[in-house]
Design a protein around this motif. Structure first.
Motif, mmCIF file in Angstrom:
data_model
loop_
_atom_site.group_PDB
_atom_site.id
_atom_site.type_symbol
_atom_site.label_atom_id
_atom_site.label_comp_id
_atom_site.label_asym_id
_atom_site.label_seq_id
_atom_site.Cartn_x
_atom_site.Cartn_y
_atom_site.Cartn_z
ATOM 1 N N UNK A 584 104.487 15.211 11.623
ATOM 2 C CA UNK A 584 104.295 16.643 11.844
ATOM 3 C C UNK A 584 102.947 16.905 12.517
ATOM 4 N N UNK A 585 102.261 15.819 12.923
ATOM 5 C CA UNK A 585 100.965 15.953 13.589
ATOM 6 C C UNK A 585 99.798 16.078 12.631
ATOM 7 N N UNK A 586 100.024 15.840 11.324
ATOM 8 C CA UNK A 586 98.957 15.968 10.329
ATOM 9 C C UNK A 586 98.216 14.644 10.158
ATOM 10 N N UNK A 587 97.127 14.691 9.367
ATOM 11 C CA UNK A 587 96.313 13.493 9.154
ATOM 12 C C UNK A 587 97.130 12.316 8.629
ATOM 13 N N UNK A 588 97.963 12.573 7.606
ATOM 14 C CA UNK A 588 98.733 11.492 6.994
ATOM 15 C C UNK A 588 99.884 11.013 7.859
ATOM 16 N N UNK A 589 100.127 11.717 8.984
ATOM 17 C CA UNK A 589 101.164 11.300 9.931
ATOM 18 C C UNK A 589 100.568 10.569 11.128
ATOM 19 N N UNK A 590 99.288 10.205 11.046
ATOM 20 C CA UNK A 590 98.619 9.575 12.187
ATOM 21 C C UNK A 590 99.310 8.279 12.596
ATOM 22 N N UNK A 591 99.365 8.054 13.920
ATOM 23 C CA UNK A 591 99.824 6.753 14.417
ATOM 24 C C UNK A 591 98.841 5.680 13.971
ATOM 25 N N UNK A 592 99.358 4.653 13.324
ATOM 26 C CA UNK A 592 98.534 3.520 12.901
ATOM 27 C C UNK A 592 98.899 2.339 13.785
ATOM 28 N N UNK A 593 97.921 1.786 14.488
ATOM 29 C CA UNK A 593 98.185 0.701 15.442
ATOM 30 C C UNK A 593 97.459 -0.571 15.025
ATOM 31 N N UNK A 594 98.128 -1.685 15.298
ATOM 32 C CA UNK A 594 97.571 -3.005 14.987
ATOM 33 C C UNK A 594 97.725 -3.890 16.221
ATOM 34 N N UNK A 595 96.697 -4.661 16.534
ATOM 35 C CA UNK A 595 96.796 -5.616 17.642
ATOM 36 C C UNK A 595 95.847 -6.784 17.409
ATOM 37 N N UNK A 596 96.126 -7.868 18.100
ATOM 38 C CA UNK A 596 95.353 -9.109 17.973
ATOM 39 C C UNK A 596 94.838 -9.498 19.350
ATOM 40 N N UNK A 597 93.513 -9.615 19.474
ATOM 41 C CA UNK A 597 92.880 -9.983 20.742
ATOM 42 C C UNK A 597 91.845 -11.072 20.500
ATOM 43 N N UNK A 598 91.927 -12.130 21.268
ATOM 44 C CA UNK A 598 90.930 -13.201 21.168
ATOM 45 C C UNK A 598 90.739 -13.643 19.708
ATOM 46 N N UNK A 599 91.860 -13.765 18.999
ATOM 47 C CA UNK A 599 91.894 -14.186 17.595
ATOM 48 C C UNK A 599 91.149 -13.219 16.671
ATOM 49 N N UNK A 600 91.026 -11.975 17.104
ATOM 50 C CA UNK A 600 90.446 -10.931 16.265
ATOM 51 C C UNK A 600 91.518 -9.868 16.020
ATOM 52 N N UNK A 605 93.425 3.480 12.319
ATOM 53 C CA UNK A 605 94.184 4.299 11.361
ATOM 54 C C UNK A 605 94.148 5.795 11.641
ATOM 55 N N UNK A 606 93.542 6.234 12.744
ATOM 56 C CA UNK A 606 93.475 7.670 13.023
ATOM 57 C C UNK A 606 92.774 8.400 11.890
ATOM 58 N N UNK A 607 93.411 9.445 11.347
ATOM 59 C CA UNK A 607 92.863 10.182 10.203
ATOM 60 C C UNK A 607 93.698 9.946 8.944
ATOM 61 N N UNK A 608 94.320 8.780 8.868
ATOM 62 C CA UNK A 608 95.180 8.455 7.720
ATOM 63 C C UNK A 608 94.414 8.608 6.407
ATOM 64 N N UNK A 609 95.021 9.290 5.455
ATOM 65 C CA UNK A 609 94.393 9.503 4.146
ATOM 66 C C UNK A 609 94.957 8.522 3.120
ATOM 67 N N UNK A 610 94.456 8.598 1.874
ATOM 68 C CA UNK A 610 94.763 7.581 0.873
ATOM 69 C C UNK A 610 96.258 7.496 0.578
ATOM 70 N N UNK A 611 96.946 8.641 0.528
ATOM 71 C CA UNK A 611 98.389 8.596 0.262
ATOM 72 C C UNK A 611 99.139 7.887 1.390
#
Length: 710
Positions: A584-600, A605-611
């Motif tokens: 819905x475009x809120x903090x807890x709906x933030x797109x969370x992205x993960x990637x691996x670069x140069x073994x890192x 997490x955008x504005x993702x909250x604890x829930x």
């Protein structure tokens, strides 16, 4: 001085070598004293008397900015006006020239993003010591004479006499004052490379002092008396036109040349240029920290050499565009393609109509003039702006060379000039020059940059050799409700942080732009970025786009994609979308992205909250990371103990505004990170934080713009 030193060494003239050594010694002492003086500034100012520079006063909504002096120290003063009545005090014809003030001093910011604007160097080059953020100000007026007040009265007189457009041009061309409307009227000149014609420079000074000299000559004054009067008028012009370095350089050059003629003293143009440079550096030791000064002095040197070559005007314009390219891209990362051609075409209008016309209108503030003159000039400027807008081509974004490459390009320019002087071939030099220019944007290193956009987020990813580029969020300002008199002029913050950084990398397009959620501090600059940079693909969380339908309608040439958990973005690099299922475009709906670069391993997490974190941990219980972009700018509503314990990050990046009103990051969050022995990086304290690696050696390292660890 470098050019002069090379000539001296070649000539083996020991007297000249000694003279250069003595000049350098005195400049060194002067610079040491000047810099040392800037370091001893009190942290607080309490009930101090401040002298106000009248022509520096600028009011923008409830924001007051001015230059003031306290006990001989020059400050840039910021003050938030409390009432509309207080604002009216600073908008009258007769302004306060003194104030009793209290507040805290603050150092100017160094460059907060890679290749960004260095406020500390710029303002210190102008003689400022620090910023003074004022808590209380009691203005009043004392009887005293000041040239800055004379200039302020001239500004007011021009504003009262003419329309906004005409007044803006007259102020810029005659007294070197650029008001808030000037950038709007002259945007077409900037994109066509003609803005230099509207900045007080050698051409204007030649016009003013040259005209005054002709008048003195007609009166019959001898050369010595003319030199004295021209010197006095030159000094007066420096103060009345704001004292820009380009004006000072031009006046010094004019007076040195005239002094040589008066004394019948034979000096080459290069020697005169060197004397001018010595005087400018002696008066302003940090002059080369100003981009305007660098351009003015370097352009004067190039013109000096070009005038000695027997070339046609179009050839001179072409070579001037090529020879000035290294410094232009080092300063601005881009080049105006048709600037030289348009300068040749427009110059006669400027020399015979625009500049004389504005000067006549300036005198029309004090003497009666026919009304049709200002109407004609207003119409002429409107037509000229429209013509240039239609003729404008996008500037060529090249990128900013590193300092070593910049010096190499300057050396090539000097070698080409030398070969032209002796009519030798220059083709291979130009080929090497072009190759080095084209190589700037194709850096071999990869980059993950957490851009300092203030209170907001923006992360840029560039693979080696620019194989693929990603931008996650654009930053932006949160708007708060204000009364009409408090509203400030709207400016795009990305024009001052994100976009200059992208230009400096030679980034003309973004392959993938992701918006984590709909908060203004994450996507407020989206439209401005889309207008300034070509974006191939725009990604939004599925569901969040419903709220943005009106905003997305004008977007053309960019494919819009909707993302959900399990999707991937990118070809060479795969960004995995870990959350949400729908948004819905809120903090807890933030797109969370993960990637691996140069073994890192990176988690954003955008504005993702604890829930939201709890759902993420449940879905990916085995996930381990190296870099964690802390959610919601370090608020206590994000970054749970469970997340830190389970994912075990080594580094935490907090994207947060300097002295923000929310108190981010909270002490609670910082304590948790410290407890888990995680190295913390913060954009408010360290500016941009970026991870850079080489695809050849596989070596990567974390770089900071400001070396400040809390």
């Amino acid at each position: 001085m470098i050019v002069l030193l090379i000539r001296i060494i070649c000539m083996k003239n020991h007297k000249l070598v000694l003279m250069v050594f003595l000049c350098s010694f005195f400049i060194g002492l002067r610079t040491y004293y000047y810099v040392n003086k800037l370091d001893h500034i009190p942290e607080k100012v309490t009930n101090q008397v401040m002298k106000i520079q009248g022509d520096s006063i600028k009011v923008d909504g409830n924001f007051l900015k001015l230059t003031g002096k306290i006990q001989g120290e020059k400050y840039l003063v910021y003050y938030s006006l409390k009432t509309s009545k207080e604002k009216a005090i600073w908008e009258r014809k007769i302004l306060p020239n003194t104030a009793i003030i209290s507040g805290e001093t603050e150092a100017f910011d160094r460059a907060r993003n890679l290749n960004g604007f260095d406020a500390q160097k710029y303002y210190q080059s102008l003689g400022f010591t620090q910023i003074l953020r004022t808590d209380s100000m009691k203005p009043f007026r004392q009887k005293q004479f000041s040239l800055s007040e004379v200039r302020q009265q001239l500004i007011w007189q021009i504003d009262q006499r003419y329309s906004k457009r005409v007044a803006s041009y007259v102020k810029a061309l005659v007294i070197g004052y650029k008001d808030s409307e000037f950038a709007e009227y002259t945007s077409a000149y900037k994109t066509t490379g003609l803005l230099h014609l509207f900045t007080l420079s050698g051409l204007h000074i030649q016009f003013y002092l040259g005209g005054f000299h002709l008048l003195l000559k007609r009166v019959g004054l001898v050369r010595e008396m003319r030199l004295v009067l021209l010197s006095l008028v030159g000094l007066l012009l420096i103060f009345l036109t704001g004292g820009s370095f380009s004006t000072i350089r031009a006046i010094f050059s004019f007076l040195i040349a005239f002094a040589c003629v008066t004394a019948n003293f034979q000096l080459s143009k290069l020697d005169q240029w060197s004397i001018m440079l010595f005087l400018v550096i002696f008066c302003f030791p940090l002059v080369f920290w100003s981009v305007g000064a660098q351009l003015s002095i370097y352009f004067a040197l190039i013109l000096l050499y070009l005038n000695d070559l027997k070339l046609k005007s179009w050839q001179q314009a072409l070579l001037f565009a090529i020879f000035t390219l290294p410094l232009l891209i080092y300063s601005f990362s881009e080049w105006t393609i048709i600037g030289g051609l348009l300068t040749i075409l427009l110059f006669p209008f400027f020399e015979w109509l625009i500049l004389p016309g504005c000067l006549v209108l300036f005198f029309g503030c004090f003497f009666p003039l026919p009304g049709f003159l200002s109407i004609f000039m207003d119409l002429f400027f409107q037509i000229l702006e429209k013509v240039l807008e239609s003729a404008a081509l996008p500037n060529l974004t090249i990128g900013r060379p590193d300092f070593f490459l910049f010096l190499l390009l300057i050396l090539l320019v000097l070698l080409v000039i030398d070969r032209l002087k002796y009519q030798q071939k220059i083709y291979w030099f130009l080929v090497v020059f072009l190759f080095l220019i084209l190589s700037i944007s194709f850096s071999a290193n990869g980059l993950v940059a957490f851009v300092d956009v203030g209170q907001g987020d923006s992360i840029f990813i560039k693979l080696p050799f620019k194989q693929e580029t990603f931008l996650i969020d654009t930053g932006g300002r949160l708007n708060f409700k204000q009364k009409k008199w408090q509203a400030r002029q709207q400016k795009h913050s990305s024009d001052y942080n994100l976009l200059p950084f992208l230009k400096s990398l030679g980034c003309t397009k973004i392959d993938h732009l992701l918006i984590t959620h709909n908060d203004a501090d994450h996507m407020g600059e989206l439209l401005n970025v889309l207008n300034k940079v070509k974006v191939k693909n725009l990604y939004l969380a599925k569901g969040s786009h419903m709220e943005l339908k009106k905003l997305l309608q004008p977007i053309k040439g960019t494919k819009i994609h909707l993302l959900k958990k399990g999707d991937t973005v990118g070809k060479k690099l795969k960004l995995q979308i870990l959350s949400p299922e729908s948004s819905q475009g809120e903090n807890n709906d933030s797109l969370v992205t993960y990637f691996n670069l140069n073994q890192q391993r990176f988690l954003l997490t955008g504005d993702l909250e604890i829930t939201g974190e709890e759902v993420l941990l449940k879905n990916y219980p085995q996930l381990k990371i190296d870099f964690l972009k802390i959610g919601h700018h370090g608020s206590n509503t994000s970054t749970s103990e469970t997340l830190l314990k389970q994912m075990q990050p080594k580094y935490a990046i907090i994207s947060v505004g300097k002295k923000n009103r929310y108190g981010h990051p909270t002490q609670e969050t910082l304590t948790k990170l410290k407890r888990h022995k995680i190295t913390v990086f913060r954009t408010d304290q360290q500016g941009m934080i970026y991870y850079q690696w080489s695809p050849i050696t596989k070596r990567g390292e974390i770089e900071l713009l400001i070396d400040f660890l809390d």
